[in-house]
Design a protein around this motif. Structure first.
Motif, short mmCIF file in Angstrom:
data_model
loop_
_atom_site.label_atom_id
_atom_site.label_comp_id
_atom_site.label_asym_id
_atom_site.label_seq_id
_atom_site.Cartn_x
_atom_site.Cartn_y
_atom_site.Cartn_z
N VAL A 56 18.91 72.67 38.05
CA VAL A 56 20.07 73.54 37.99
C VAL A 56 19.59 74.94 38.36
O VAL A 56 18.48 75.34 38.01
CB VAL A 56 20.74 73.49 36.59
N MET A 57 20.42 75.68 39.13
CA MET A 57 19.98 76.96 39.65
C MET A 57 20.90 78.09 39.21
O MET A 57 22.11 77.92 39.15
CB MET A 57 19.95 76.94 41.19
N ARG A 58 20.25 79.22 38.90
CA ARG A 58 20.97 80.49 38.74
C ARG A 58 20.59 81.35 39.93
O ARG A 58 19.43 81.32 40.38
CB ARG A 58 20.60 81.16 37.43
N LEU A 59 21.55 82.11 40.43
CA LEU A 59 21.38 82.81 41.70
C LEU A 59 21.93 84.22 41.59
O LEU A 59 22.99 84.43 41.01
CB LEU A 59 22.14 82.04 42.78
N TRP A 60 21.19 85.18 42.15
CA TRP A 60 21.62 86.58 42.16
C TRP A 60 21.63 87.10 43.59
O TRP A 60 20.78 86.71 44.40
CB TRP A 60 20.64 87.46 41.37
N TYR A 61 22.56 88.02 43.86
CA TYR A 61 22.42 88.81 45.08
C TYR A 61 21.21 89.71 44.88
O TYR A 61 20.92 90.14 43.76
CB TYR A 61 23.67 89.67 45.32
N ASP B 224 21.14 70.32 50.83
CA ASP B 224 22.42 69.81 50.34
C ASP B 224 22.92 70.58 49.12
O ASP B 224 24.10 70.90 49.01
CB ASP B 224 22.30 68.32 50.00
N GLY B 225 22.02 70.88 48.19
CA GLY B 225 22.41 71.56 46.96
C GLY B 225 22.86 72.99 47.17
O GLY B 225 23.53 73.57 46.31
N ASP B 226 22.50 73.59 48.30
CA ASP B 226 22.86 74.98 48.58
C ASP B 226 24.16 75.12 49.36
O ASP B 226 24.72 76.21 49.44
CB ASP B 226 21.73 75.67 49.35
N VAL B 227 24.66 74.04 49.93
CA VAL B 227 25.84 74.12 50.80
C VAL B 227 27.03 74.74 50.09
O VAL B 227 27.68 75.66 50.61
CB VAL B 227 26.20 72.74 51.38
N ARG B 228 27.35 74.29 48.89
CA ARG B 228 28.54 74.84 48.23
C ARG B 228 28.33 76.30 47.80
O ARG B 228 29.29 77.05 47.69
CB ARG B 228 29.01 73.97 47.08
N ILE B 229 27.07 76.71 47.62
CA ILE B 229 26.79 78.12 47.31
C ILE B 229 27.04 78.97 48.56
O ILE B 229 27.67 80.04 48.48
CB ILE B 229 25.36 78.30 46.80
N TRP C 228 24.47 76.37 39.03
CA TRP C 228 24.74 75.46 40.16
C TRP C 228 23.84 74.24 40.03
O TRP C 228 22.62 74.37 40.05
CB TRP C 228 24.44 76.16 41.48
N ILE C 229 24.41 73.07 39.92
CA ILE C 229 23.61 71.84 39.96
C ILE C 229 23.22 71.64 41.42
O ILE C 229 24.09 71.51 42.28
CB ILE C 229 24.38 70.63 39.42
N ILE C 230 21.91 71.64 41.69
CA ILE C 230 21.46 71.53 43.08
C ILE C 230 20.79 70.19 43.39
O ILE C 230 20.70 69.82 44.56
CB ILE C 230 20.54 72.70 43.48
#
Length: 154
Positions: free
Chosen positions: A87-92, A124-129, A80-82
């Motif tokens: 750029v971010m990678r994200l895990w549950y 802002d960068g987290d909204v679409r996530i 995710w481009i934040i």
């Protein structure tokens, strides 16, 4: 995104199989981010895998140990481009040891259900996530309605 700084974050939920609540963290610094909400995490240090970095960051920021679930693969080459530099990678993830507390970059934590997700101003960068994971929370909200402290600020 060339030369982007890799950050990792956790979408901490009450249950990995049927998530009904998400833990959000309110930024206390830097000044331009104060009061905005995000997924806890941080930068990957040299020599660390993204998963190792995420475990370290969650211990440092929230004082807990987590179990990682599946990665939330983003639309930007899997991440995710934040910001224009990150750029971010994200895990549950699910807390397996400790009670989350805002220790370093945050001044409050809040469990949010699918219905509450937009009650806080996300970075802002987290909204679409958040938009991407909202259906997962909605599907699990009935199944886990009593297992997390809904709408509680820590």
């Amino acid at each position: 995104m060339e030369n982007a700084v890799l950050v990792v974050a956790a979408a901490i939920v009450d249950d990995l199989a049927t998530p009904g609540a998400l833990l959000a963290a309110r930024r206390s610094r830097p000044e331009h981010l104060v009061g905005r909400w995000e997924f806890p995490g941080g930068k990957v240090d040299a020599g660390e895998t993204p998963e190792e970095a995420l475990h370290r960051e969650i211990r440092e920021e929230l004082g807990v140990r987590v179990e990682l679930g599946r990665e939330i693969v983003g639309p930007d080459a899997g991440s995710w481009i934040i910001t224009d530099r990150h750029v971010m990678r994200l895990w549950y993830a699910r807390v397996v040891d400790g009670q989350p507390a805002p220790l370093v970059e945050h001044d409050a934590l809040r469990w949010l259900s699918s219905d509450d997700l937009w009650d806080v101003p996300w970075l802002d960068g987290d909204v679409r996530i958040v938009e991407d994971i909202q259906p997962d929370l909605a599907a699990g909200s009935d199944a886990s309605a009593s297992s997390a402290p809904q709408d509680e600020t820590v």
